[in-house]
Design a protein around this motif. Structure first.
Motif, PDB file in Angstrom:
ATOM      1  N   ASP A 135       3.177 -24.878  31.280  1.00 39.79           N
ATOM      2  CA  ASP A 135       3.682 -22.783  30.781  1.00 39.79           C
ATOM      3  C   ASP A 135       4.626 -22.625  31.864  1.00 39.79           C
ATOM      4  O   ASP A 135       3.884 -22.387  32.847  1.00 39.79           O
ATOM      5  N   SER A 136       6.100 -22.757  32.253  1.00 41.31           N
ATOM      6  CA  SER A 136       7.536 -21.914  33.143  1.00 41.31           C
ATOM      7  C   SER A 136       6.415 -20.326  33.595  1.00 41.31           C
ATOM      8  O   SER A 136       6.682 -20.032  34.404  1.00 41.31           O
ATOM      9  N   ALA A 137       6.723 -19.874  32.033  1.00 43.42           N
ATOM     10  CA  ALA A 137       6.330 -18.177  32.097  1.00 43.42           C
ATOM     11  C   ALA A 137       4.303 -17.985  32.546  1.00 43.42           C
ATOM     12  O   ALA A 137       4.139 -18.584  30.717  1.00 43.42           O
ATOM     13  N   GLN A 138       4.034 -17.844  32.695  1.00 43.15           N
ATOM     14  CA  GLN A 138       2.793 -17.183  32.788  1.00 43.15           C
ATOM     15  C   GLN A 138       2.330 -16.011  33.220  1.00 43.15           C
ATOM     16  O   GLN A 138       2.914 -14.933  34.046  1.00 43.15           O
ATOM     17  N   THR A 139       0.936 -15.156  32.701  1.00 40.96           N
ATOM     18  CA  THR A 139       0.952 -14.247  33.192  1.00 40.96           C
ATOM     19  C   THR A 139      -0.685 -13.880  33.872  1.00 40.96           C
ATOM     20  O   THR A 139      -0.831 -13.387  34.437  1.00 40.96           O
ATOM     21  N   ALA A 140      -1.339 -15.622  34.161  1.00 37.10           N
ATOM     22  CA  ALA A 140      -3.047 -15.705  34.554  1.00 37.10           C
ATOM     23  C   ALA A 140      -2.253 -15.436  36.121  1.00 37.10           C
ATOM     24  O   ALA A 140      -1.314 -16.443  37.381  1.00 37.10           O
ATOM     25  N   GLN A 141      -3.239 -15.025  36.976  1.00 39.88           N
ATOM     26  CA  GLN A 141      -3.173 -14.761  38.198  1.00 39.88           C
ATOM     27  C   GLN A 141      -4.361 -15.397  38.897  1.00 39.88           C
ATOM     28  O   GLN A 141      -4.250 -15.484  40.500  1.00 39.88           O
ATOM     29  N   ALA A 142      -4.949 -16.329  38.765  1.00 39.76           N
ATOM     30  CA  ALA A 142      -5.878 -17.752  38.961  1.00 39.76           C
ATOM     31  C   ALA A 142      -5.879 -18.606  38.849  1.00 39.76           C
ATOM     32  O   ALA A 142      -5.633 -18.681  37.305  1.00 39.76           O
ATOM     33  N   SER A 143      -5.787 -19.642  39.449  1.00 38.65           N
ATOM     34  CA  SER A 143      -5.974 -19.707  40.752  1.00 38.65           C
ATOM     35  C   SER A 143      -5.600 -20.307  41.556  1.00 38.65           C
ATOM     36  O   SER A 143      -4.292 -21.378  41.759  1.00 38.65           O
ATOM     37  N   LEU A 144      -6.145 -20.140  42.502  1.00 39.45           N
ATOM     38  CA  LEU A 144      -4.921 -20.682  44.090  1.00 39.45           C
ATOM     39  C   LEU A 144      -5.215 -22.239  44.703  1.00 39.45           C
ATOM     40  O   LEU A 144      -4.776 -22.498  44.916  1.00 39.45           O
ATOM     41  N   MET A 145      -6.378 -22.673  43.986  1.00 41.44           N
ATOM     42  CA  MET A 145      -6.963 -23.035  44.069  1.00 41.44           C
ATOM     43  C   MET A 145      -7.189 -24.368  43.193  1.00 41.44           C
ATOM     44  O   MET A 145      -6.775 -25.753  43.440  1.00 41.44           O
ATOM     45  N   TYR A 146      -6.600 -23.796  42.176  1.00 43.89           N
ATOM     46  CA  TYR A 146      -5.796 -24.515  41.055  1.00 43.89           C
ATOM     47  C   TYR A 146      -4.427 -25.468  40.693  1.00 43.89           C
ATOM     48  O   TYR A 146      -4.162 -26.793  40.929  1.00 43.89           O
ATOM     49  N   THR A 147      -3.682 -24.015  41.829  1.00 42.13           N
ATOM     50  CA  THR A 147      -2.033 -24.214  41.465  1.00 42.13           C
ATOM     51  C   THR A 147      -1.342 -23.055  42.256  1.00 42.13           C
ATOM     52  O   THR A 147      -2.012 -22.294  41.745  1.00 42.13           O
ATOM     53  N   THR A 148      -0.111 -23.871  43.224  1.00 42.32           N
ATOM     54  CA  THR A 148       0.675 -22.673  43.719  1.00 42.32           C
ATOM     55  C   THR A 148       1.768 -22.246  43.483  1.00 42.32           C
ATOM     56  O   THR A 148       2.153 -21.258  43.715  1.00 42.32           O
TER      57      THR A 148
END
Length: 909
Positions: A224-237
């Motif tokens: 989804d384009s709208a997200q609140t999750a803050q992790a993880s940078l190793m999953y998606t940037t």
């Protein structure tokens, strides 16, 4: 390089478990800032100062984002402090800040090229927690990506490079979903990231096989384009909300690591979170005060100025003259090859010899003609062996030739030293080797060393390590091809692409032979065919004849570049300019029936060539660790890449040969299968463990030979076994299984579950394991470890899958899980496997797989039929929009047509 840094690197090298990569050379200061970060712009890229600005903008953004992502449990945050950008020599110096000193392309942590994958990637061959080698960045990607997005991507790659963590997503091969707590779950981290399953091109609902519970191949989890999750940078940037790494499970779905997801991080790190691995790094031992870190990056643009400078330092002590002078002759052959064929045009070269003292043979002068190169060679040809071995004094004299003040060494002191020696230092007229090494570590002078034979000083590798050089081992009494390969390797990464020497073929040969060597299009220029022997008597009756793919013959009869130097032990045939690509035939023949037949003690054939375009295919390698005591829990890994520009080639066949003074001790294939020593399947890094039969206290050289898709030869370097714990070594366990997959069949009868994996050996990957045991648990956490859960773990049980396995290591295994093992367990069952050998020694636990014996609870949700939800891909939205626009245009067009037609007919509407 500071004194403290020298002693730190020296201690790490002696410890024997260091990972010799460029990532370790990044310096973390006491203020939490990473300095001496080097970004190189490939020599193949034309002048582009906008690209340099893009690099600066990206790293400034990365520094700010790194400060947020690196703070763990109130620790100090980290940021980029000083970043150097190395631009090509061919660019103008309009925006250059200073001359390059220690900055070289082969030492760069981030490497910008215009060939290969446009997706940033890190060459990362090691185990969990071991840093990567370097990051590949593509010119067009840098130009087309916003600074904000690029900053997050650089943080992602830096985590690979510095801390040795892995991706939390899978590539195109998947899997993209797994069974978890009764549901089909996406492979993601954290669980708070929202989206839906859909076809990767259309966004339409996925199809799920109701027997195997597998998604169709093109199904993906569309975010989804709208997200609140803050992790993880190793999953998606790519999500604006994501700015952290996943943490150990604590009950917070926004940050908690997904221990059950079948991704590289879990497979390589035994289910540990990215933050858990980071906290084990030395960086976090000095980051306890929680201070804020200044994120301002200082940039310095550097450029090579003038020609490269090299001092060749040759040992001519008495031991080099043993065995009728064969060791000295072997060194001469290698240095001849270096001077006449490998060193780039215009290099400033000096030569010294040493025994009891150091002798200047030739001061720094440019090698800018064939005549000057021949002059240098004539000096080397006349060397004789006598005297003691004063290595420290010779090293000091070479540094002084390069302008270093031994009393006030500086990082402004630059240049290269090649030091070849067969002995242990036994004479110290000026400096000891330890003293000279400490001084060299405080300069920017790079020292490459060749330990020539088993008696050579073992501290040579430490000298190379602390100066950023390369260390090699060459056999003392043997053909010269291994030493010639080392010469090529030392030059290859330090010269412009057009002058890179490429070793195509190298092997010992009998007196008469026929070899077929393929010269591919990328290197079909200026090929050199060399037959040599340190035993001059052997070369007297040996000759060479070469036939091109079209039948053109090169020999003593009709080859203008035929050269015969019997006193040097060499016969060579050279070609000029562009030559035919294809299979060349090389014949070794007896020169005369009237002369004695060669003894075959030292003949070798080496074929080299040069690039025809901007991106030759190059074989490169690495051995780790450089020094170790052999025990059950230690091992030597060999890694290799076959690359064209920044693109790593897949589908290669690469063989590693381990050599010592006694001969070839072992040969084994390097594989890119994501198994054993190999980290990631299909990433273009080929890996393997040195077999346990290599277990003597001595130095070893590792040679690499690629036979597919091209012919190449290189060296991976050397390693030293300093001790062997035989008692421990006898208890070497089977290798860990890293590719466990579960297959489900829900049919009309009871559910059936089968496991698929690659067989391991009785000792790592040697022989056959005796037994395979599967552990089954109702939760994944007990299996997220290198050791199996004990008998008291609730919800866990184990079964023997196979007894007395006859499957050799590397063979595929497919075996059913006993039905009774699944009875009484919850809907989703988590499984892991370990191998045991005949001595009842158990290997480490495999990666985790999951199965269940009923349909997933969310099957209808995955296969939903509405096609207009938030999870549609951009492509699907574009198709819909275009379709609507065409429909409107058609309606309007028809309306206009009717109006015009009615007007023309006089009818009103």
């Amino acid at each position: 390089m500071t004194n403290n840094r020298f002693w730190l690197l020296l201690a790490l090298t002696v410890a024997g478990n260091c990972w010799l990569s460029t990532a370790r050379d990044i310096v973390l200061d006491n203020n939490g800032r990473y300095n001496d970060v080097l970004v190189s712009v490939s020599q193949n890229i034309p002048e582009d100062w906008e690209l340099v600005q893009r690099i600066k903008d990206g790293f400034q953004q990365a520094s700010q984002r790194l400060a947020v992502a690196s703070r763990i449990n109130g620790s100090r945050s980290f940021a980029f402090g000083h970043v150097y950008i190395l631009v090509p020599r061919s660019w103008s110096n309009q925006s250059v800040d200073s001359s390059a000193t220690w900055h070289t392309e082969d030492a760069a942590h981030f490497r910008v090229d215009q060939r290969g994958s446009q997706i940033p990637n890190t060459v990362q061959p090691g185990d969990c927690g071991q840093p990567g080698l370097h990051v590949n960045l593509h010119r067009e990607h840098l130009r087309d990506t916003s600074a904000e997005d690029l900053g997050k991507q650089l943080v992602h790659e830096f985590a690979h490079l510095r801390w040795g963590v892995f991706n939390e997503y899978n590539g195109a091969l998947g899997p993209h979903a797994f069974l978890h707590q009764g549901r089909l779950s996406p492979v993601r981290c954290s669980a708070s990231i929202t989206g839906k399953f859909g076809h990767k091109d259309t966004g339409n609902p996925c199809k799920v096989d109701r027997v195997t519970l597998e998604l169709e191949p093109d199904c993906r989890f569309i975010l989804d384009s709208a997200q609140t999750a803050q992790a993880s940078l190793m999953y998606t940037t790519y999500l604006a909300s994501v700015r952290q790494f996943c943490q150990p499970p604590s009950g917070d779905p926004d940050f908690d690591h997904n221990v059950a997801a079948p991704n590289p991080q879990n497979r390589r790190c035994y289910g540990r979170s990215v933050q858990s691995v980071m906290l084990e790094h030395a960086d976090y031992k000095k980051a306890i005060d929680g201070s804020e870190t200044d994120t301002t990056v200082n940039f310095t643009v550097v450029q090579p100025r003038g020609a490269r400078r090299l001092v060749i330092v040759m040992d001519v002590s008495g031991s080099m003259g043993t065995n009728q002078g064969a060791p000295l002759a072997k060194m001469k052959i290698a240095v001849r090859t270096l001077l006449l064929g490998l060193l780039e045009d215009g290099i400033q070269c000096a030569m010294t010899s040493f025994s009891t003292s150091s002798t200047l043979l030739r001061d720094l002068d440019p090698l800018d003609s064939a005549a000057i190169r021949r002059d240098y060679w004539r000096i080397v040809a006349g060397l004789t062996a006598r005297g003691s071995t004063a290595i420290g004094g010779a090293l000091a004299a070479a540094m002084e030739l390069l302008g270093a003040d031994m009393n006030r060494p500086s990082k402004e002191d630059t240049g290269y030293i090649l030091l070849l020696t067969d002995g242990i230092e036994n004479h110290t007229p000026r400096y000891t080797l330890a003293q000279a090494t400490a001084i060299a570590a405080r300069t920017s002078i790079v020292v490459d060393t060749v330990a020539f034979g088993s008696q050579a000083d073992k501290r040579l590798a430490e000298l190379s390590a602390v100066t950023g050089g390369k260390a090699y081992f060459a056999r003392f009494n043997s053909p010269a091809n291994d030493l010639m390969e080392a010469m090529s390797d030392m030059v290859r990464d330090r010269v412009d692409t057009s002058q890179k020497p490429i070793d195509v073929f190298s092997t010992p040969v009998p007196a008469t032979f026929t070899e077929h060597v393929v010269l591919d299009e990328s290197i079909s220029k200026g090929a050199q065919f060399t037959l040599s022997s340190p035993a001059v008597a052997d070369i007297k009756n040996a000759d060479l004849r070469v036939v091109s793919p079209s039948g053109v013959e090169y020999s003593s009869l009709n080859g203008s570049n035929y050269l015969r130097e019997e006193t040097a032990g060499v016969v060579s045939i050279g070609t000029e300019g562009k030559i035919e690509a294809g299979s060349w035939t090389i014949h070794g023949v007896r020169k005369s029936r009237d002369l004695p037949k060669p003894t075959n003690n030292g003949l070798s054939l080496v074929v080299t060539s040069r690039p025809t375009d901007a991106a030759p295919i190059i074989l490169d390698g690495l051995v780790s660790p450089a020094k170790l005591v052999l025990r059950a829990d230690t091992r030597v890994s060999v890694f290799a890449t076959l690359s064209q520009g920044s693109e790593l080639l897949s589908g290669a066949e690469i063989l590693a040969s381990v050599e010592s003074d006694t001969g070839v001790d072992a040969e084994f294939k390097l594989l890119d299968d994501g198994f054993g020593a190999d980290a990631i399947r299909g990433d273009g890094v080929y890996s393997g463990f040195v077999p346990t039969q290599v277990n003597q206290v001595r130095e070893y050289n590792v040679r690499l030979t690629a036979s597919k898709p091209v012919s190449r030869v290189s060296t991976a370097g050397k390693f030293e076994v300093t001790g062997v714990d035989q008692g421990s070594l006898s208890r070497t366990p089977p290798a860990r299984i890293g590719d466990l997959r579960a297959r489900i069949s829900l049919g009309s009868r009871a559910a059936q579950v089968g496991l698929e994996f690659t067989a391991v050996g009785a000792r790592r990957m040697e022989g056959s394991a005796s037994r395979y045991i599967v552990w089954l648990c109702t939760k994944p956490e007990p299996l997220a470890s290198s050791s199996p859960p004990d008998s008291s773990s609730p919800g866990c049980s184990n079964r023997t899958l196979l007894n007395s396995s006859i499957e050799a290591a590397g063979s595929p295994i497919s075996v059913p899980v006993p039905p009774e093992a699944l009875s009484g367990l919850s809907v989703t069952v988590y499984l892991a496997v370990a191998a045991e050998n005949s001595d009842k020694i158990l290997g480490q636990l495999s990666n985790v797989a999951s199965v269940q014996t009923s349909l997933p609870d969310n099957l209808d949700e995955v296969e939903r039929t509405d096609e207009t939800g938030d999870g549609l891909t951009v492509l699907a939205i574009v198709f819909i929009a275009v379709g609507v626009a065409l429909a409107v245009a058609l309606i309007v067009g028809v309306g206009i047509y009717l109006i015009v037609k009615k007007k023309n007919s006089g009818t009103t509407v």
